[in-house]
Enzyme design. Structure first.
Site, PDB file in Angstrom:
ATOM      1  N   THR A  16       0.834  -1.205   0.000  1.00 14.62           N
ATOM      2  CA  THR A  16       0.000   0.000   0.000  1.00 14.62           C
ATOM      3  C   THR A  16       0.870   1.258   0.000  1.00 14.62           C
ATOM      4  OG1 THR A  16      -1.565  -1.238   1.388  1.00 14.62           O
ATOM      5  CG2 THR A  16      -1.940   1.111   1.168  1.00 14.62           C
ATOM      6  N   ARG A  20       7.929  -2.720   2.796  1.00 13.23           N
ATOM      7  CA  ARG A  20       8.132  -2.826   4.244  1.00 13.23           C
ATOM      8  C   ARG A  20       8.510  -4.247   4.598  1.00 13.23           C
ATOM      9  NH1 ARG A  20       3.280   0.992   6.615  1.00 13.23           N
ATOM     10  NH2 ARG A  20       3.788   2.655   5.169  1.00 13.23           N
ATOM     11  N   SER A 111       6.324   3.820   8.605  1.00  9.55           N
ATOM     12  CA  SER A 111       5.145   4.552   9.070  1.00  9.55           C
ATOM     13  C   SER A 111       4.669   4.143  10.457  1.00  9.55           C
ATOM     14  CB  SER A 111       4.041   4.386   8.041  1.00  9.55           C
ATOM     15  OG  SER A 111       2.957   5.193   8.368  1.00  9.55           O
ATOM     16  N   HIS A 112       3.471   3.598  10.527  1.00  5.31           N
ATOM     17  CA  HIS A 112       2.866   3.289  11.825  1.00  5.31           C
ATOM     18  C   HIS A 112       3.356   1.955  12.391  1.00  5.31           C
ATOM     19  CE1 HIS A 112       0.579   1.463   8.617  1.00  5.31           C
ATOM     20  NE2 HIS A 112       0.194   0.545   9.472  1.00  5.31           N
ATOM     21  N   ASP A 275       1.740   9.481  13.788  1.00  4.49           N
ATOM     22  CA  ASP A 275       2.394   8.177  13.635  1.00  4.49           C
ATOM     23  C   ASP A 275       3.890   8.321  13.388  1.00  4.49           C
ATOM     24  OD1 ASP A 275       2.286   9.137  11.023  1.00  4.49           O
ATOM     25  OD2 ASP A 275       1.971   7.146  10.158  1.00  4.49           O
ATOM     26  N   ASP A 277       5.910   8.349  10.801  1.00  3.45           N
ATOM     27  CA  ASP A 277       6.422   9.264   9.778  1.00  3.45           C
ATOM     28  C   ASP A 277       5.629  10.558   9.676  1.00  3.45           C
ATOM     29  OD1 ASP A 277       4.264   7.830   8.763  1.00  3.45           O
ATOM     30  OD2 ASP A 277       4.948   8.037   6.696  1.00  3.45           O
ATOM     31  N   ASP A 279       2.442  11.308   9.003  1.00  2.00           N
ATOM     32  CA  ASP A 279       1.367  11.599   8.055  1.00  2.00           C
ATOM     33  C   ASP A 279      -0.020  11.281   8.600  1.00  2.00           C
ATOM     34  OD1 ASP A 279       1.734   8.884   7.905  1.00  2.00           O
ATOM     35  OD2 ASP A 279       2.018   8.795   5.734  1.00  2.00           O
ATOM     36  N   ARG A 280      -0.082  10.640   9.778  1.00  2.00           N
ATOM     37  CA  ARG A 280      -1.395  10.321  10.350  1.00  2.00           C
ATOM     38  C   ARG A 280      -1.706  11.213  11.544  1.00  2.00           C
ATOM     39  NH1 ARG A 280      -2.527   3.911  10.427  1.00  2.00           N
ATOM     40  NH2 ARG A 280      -1.708   3.461   8.345  1.00  2.00           N
ATOM     41  N   GLU A 361      -8.574   9.255   4.668  1.00  2.00           N
ATOM     42  CA  GLU A 361      -8.765   7.824   4.829  1.00  2.00           C
ATOM     43  C   GLU A 361      -9.209   7.555   6.259  1.00  2.00           C
ATOM     44  OE1 GLU A 361      -6.077   5.154   2.358  1.00  2.00           O
ATOM     45  OE2 GLU A 361      -4.671   6.563   3.236  1.00  2.00           O
ATOM     46  N   SER A 363      -8.068   5.496   8.150  1.00  2.00           N
ATOM     47  CA  SER A 363      -6.919   5.047   8.940  1.00  2.00           C
ATOM     48  C   SER A 363      -6.159   6.226   9.553  1.00  2.00           C
ATOM     49  CB  SER A 363      -5.995   4.229   8.050  1.00  2.00           C
ATOM     50  OG  SER A 363      -5.666   4.956   6.871  1.00  2.00           O
ATOM     51  N   LYS A 374      -0.666  12.435   2.955  1.00  2.00           N
ATOM     52  CA  LYS A 374      -1.474  12.816   4.097  1.00  2.00           C
ATOM     53  C   LYS A 374      -0.567  13.515   5.100  1.00  2.00           C
ATOM     54  CE  LYS A 374      -1.457   8.042   5.956  1.00  2.00           C
ATOM     55  NZ  LYS A 374      -0.938   7.186   4.875  1.00  2.00           N
TER      56      LYS A 374
END
Ligand code: VG1
Ligand code: CO
Length: 541
Positions: A16, A20, A111-112, A275, A277, A279-280, A361, A363, A374
């Site tokens: 996605t 990773r 990321s997360h 998160d 990185d 972006d959340r 999103e 998420s 994001k």
């Protein structure tokens, strides 16, 4: 020697959001090198190009940065712009690519996902528009990983990533920049900083949990230094290679310290977490949790209150599993609403074409056309701007929103680390029955439609199939099932649940209660508990 023979390594397929893997896999000899060379090759080489490079500070990021710099130099890149200390949040990297007119960038993050020697690492390529590489490019990268036979890497000492300014690596310039300044300046152009300053000066209290990840330095600079929030507003503010053992996924399960404070006595007015990185975002008010789908809708409905969006929105976009709350806002405004597959890469074309301004999103990801990712702190600042402009609390804003538009009750249930075969069989069996479902009844509810979501990009006409199984009921309630494309252990099944209540009655129920019929329908249709033997989801958001 700069040319190193290698052989293909299986499994280097971006998911996605980039590739990773467990850190020991990524740091094994040749693994990162193969993937980076395949990326350069798939782009037609990087000779003479300018790239941006940085990451979320997680373990192996600094080593990987040195390797990639030497590879970029050996591949003929002209310049690589790196965040000091190899730090760049994902939205800041996206902004830097755009600001500097770079050809693209590499973001080092999972990321997360947790970080550390035994946890996760990742690499993602972003294009010249600042956005994640589209599927055609990630597929070309994957194809290249399957035939690669050499990579190029300069033999040279490491670059000093602590020293700002230009250095040379062979013929290539390495430019080390402040990772925060340009991004913070961009935020000042979008939001009413004087009004936010006045709000903090007036005693407004906030808690920002950066979860020992990359937003710490950004949040301290913007919230505490530029906006005057009380020192200590930002907690867990120093990015650590293992995030101090925290799982930097901003949801009620993993950001439980923040949840406890915001749900407790004497809670601050506003709480947020982001998160790994950056972006959340998770948004909270005193005693009040904002579901990400609702956050997107509230932001879209009120964005015009911030200077950067005073001219209104061109349109909105959401990922398919995200609730339709934002669609109702768009309908009321008479603007376009787009439904894309999961993953930010699908918003890029719409943003570039001026077909939407705000995207999101379920998420915990929201963003706008200011970058092509994001952006967690952007969402935090837009919420703050809306609070300052309206003088309302988070809870009041939510209640007003539901009273106006009705409420899309929403929840996501995640089942982590399932055996891959079991998860595939569950999805495969349900997929095979989709055609028979329309017209069928489950728990007294009639199924109106069922499909495996396919997206037809209105800009480049590309088609992305198999993006999630949707079962839609007569009253537009929905269940969606899909498998995660970001996990590194077994399979993660995501079950998305949605039910609309128009109001005025029934707007203040507990979401799990309100969604009980959908939860039962999932079990009847897909047998998640029966097949997996799990008594319930691992994470509920
Ligand atoms: C998850 C989320 C998706 C998000 C992606 C990357 O993907 O569901 O909405 O875009 O992570 O976010 P998946 O395939 O695991 O469901 V991040 O913050 O990891 O860059
Ligand atoms: Co992220």
């Amino acid at each position: 020697m700069t040319r190193h023979a290698t052989t293909p390594i299986p499994g280097q397929k971006p998911g996605t959001s980039g590739l990773r893997k467990k850190t020991p896999v990524f740091s094994a000899p040749g693994y990162l090198e193969n993937f980076v060379q395949a990326t350069f090759d798939a782009l037609g080489g990087v000779t003479g190009k300018t790239l941006v490079l940085g990451g979320d500070g997680r373990y192996f990021g600094d080593t990987a940065t040195q390797i990639i710099l030497k590879m970029a130099a050996a591949n003929g890149a002209a310049r690589v712009i790196v965040g000091q200390g190899a730090w760049l949040s994902t939205p800041a990297a996206s902004h830097l690519i755009r600001l500097r007119g770079a050809d693209g960038g590499l973001i080092l993050s999972a990321s997360h996902n947790p970080g550390g020697p035994e946890e996760d690492f990742g690499v993602k390529y972003n294009m010249g528009n600042g956005g994640p590489a589209p599927e055609a490019v990630t597929e070309a990268i994957y194809a290249r990983t399957q035939v690669i036979d050499f990579y190029l890497k300069l033999e040279a000492p490491d670059v000093d990533l602590g020293a700002l300014g230009d250095q040379h690596l062979g013929d290539m310039v390495v430019e080390v920049v402040d990772p925060v300044a340009d991004y913070a300046d961009l935020m000042e152009t979008l939001f009413d900083f004087p009004a936010l300053k006045a709000m903090f000066a007036g005693g407004f209290r906030m808690r920002m949990d950066s979860m020992n990840a990359i937003t710490g330095p950004y949040a301290v600079e913007i919230l505490e230094k530029r906006l005057g929030a009380a020192p200590g507003t930002v907690v867990h503010a120093t990015p650590l290679p293992d995030f101090g053992g925290m799982h930097p996924d901003p949801n009620p399960t993993w950001a439980h310290e923040l949840m406890a404070e915001m749900m407790g006595a004497n809670a601050p007015d506003f709480g947020a977490a982001s998160d790994g990185d950056g972006d959340r975002n998770m948004i909270l008010g005193a005693g009040c949790y904002v579901s990400p789908s609702d956050s997107l809708a509230v932001l879209a409905a009120n964005a015009h209150l911030a200077p950067g969006y005073a001219g209104g929105l061109k349109g909105v976009a959401r990922s398919m599993p995200t609730s339709a709350a934002v669609d109702r806002v768009a309908a009321a405004m008479g603007i376009e609403a787009h439904e894309t597959p999961t993953g930010w890469k699908f918003f890029g074309n719409l943003l570039d074409a001026g077909r939407c301004t705000i995207c999101g999103e379920e998420s915990f990801g929201t963003g706008s056309d200011h970058v092509r990712e994001k952006d967690g702190l952007w969402a935090v600042l837009l919420w703050l701007n809306i609070l300052a402009a309206t003088g309302k609390s988070v809870a009041e804003l939510l209640a007003d929103h539901w009273a106006t538009y009705g409420r899309n009750y929403y929840s996501r249930h995640d089942y982590d680390a399932l055996p891959v075969d079991q998860a595939n069989a569950l999805m495969g069996d349900l997929r095979a029955r989709l055609g028979d479902l329309p017209g069928a009844e489950v728990n007294g509810m009639t199924i109106r439609a069922a499909d495996d979501f396919a997206y037809h990009d209105p800009i480049d006409a590309s088609v992305s199939k198999s993006q999630g199984l949707r079962i839609i009921f007569a009253d537009d309630s929905r269940i969606v099932l899909r498998l995660s494309g970001t996990g590194t252990e077994g399979a993660t099944l995501r079950v998305y649940l949605e039910r609309y209540v128009a109001g005025p009655e029934g707007l203040a129920e507990d979401p799990q209660q309100a969604l009980a019929p959908m939860i039962a329908a999932v079990e009847a249709l897909a047998g998640v508990a029966a097949r997996t033997g799990r008594s319930g989801p691992d994470v509920i958001t």
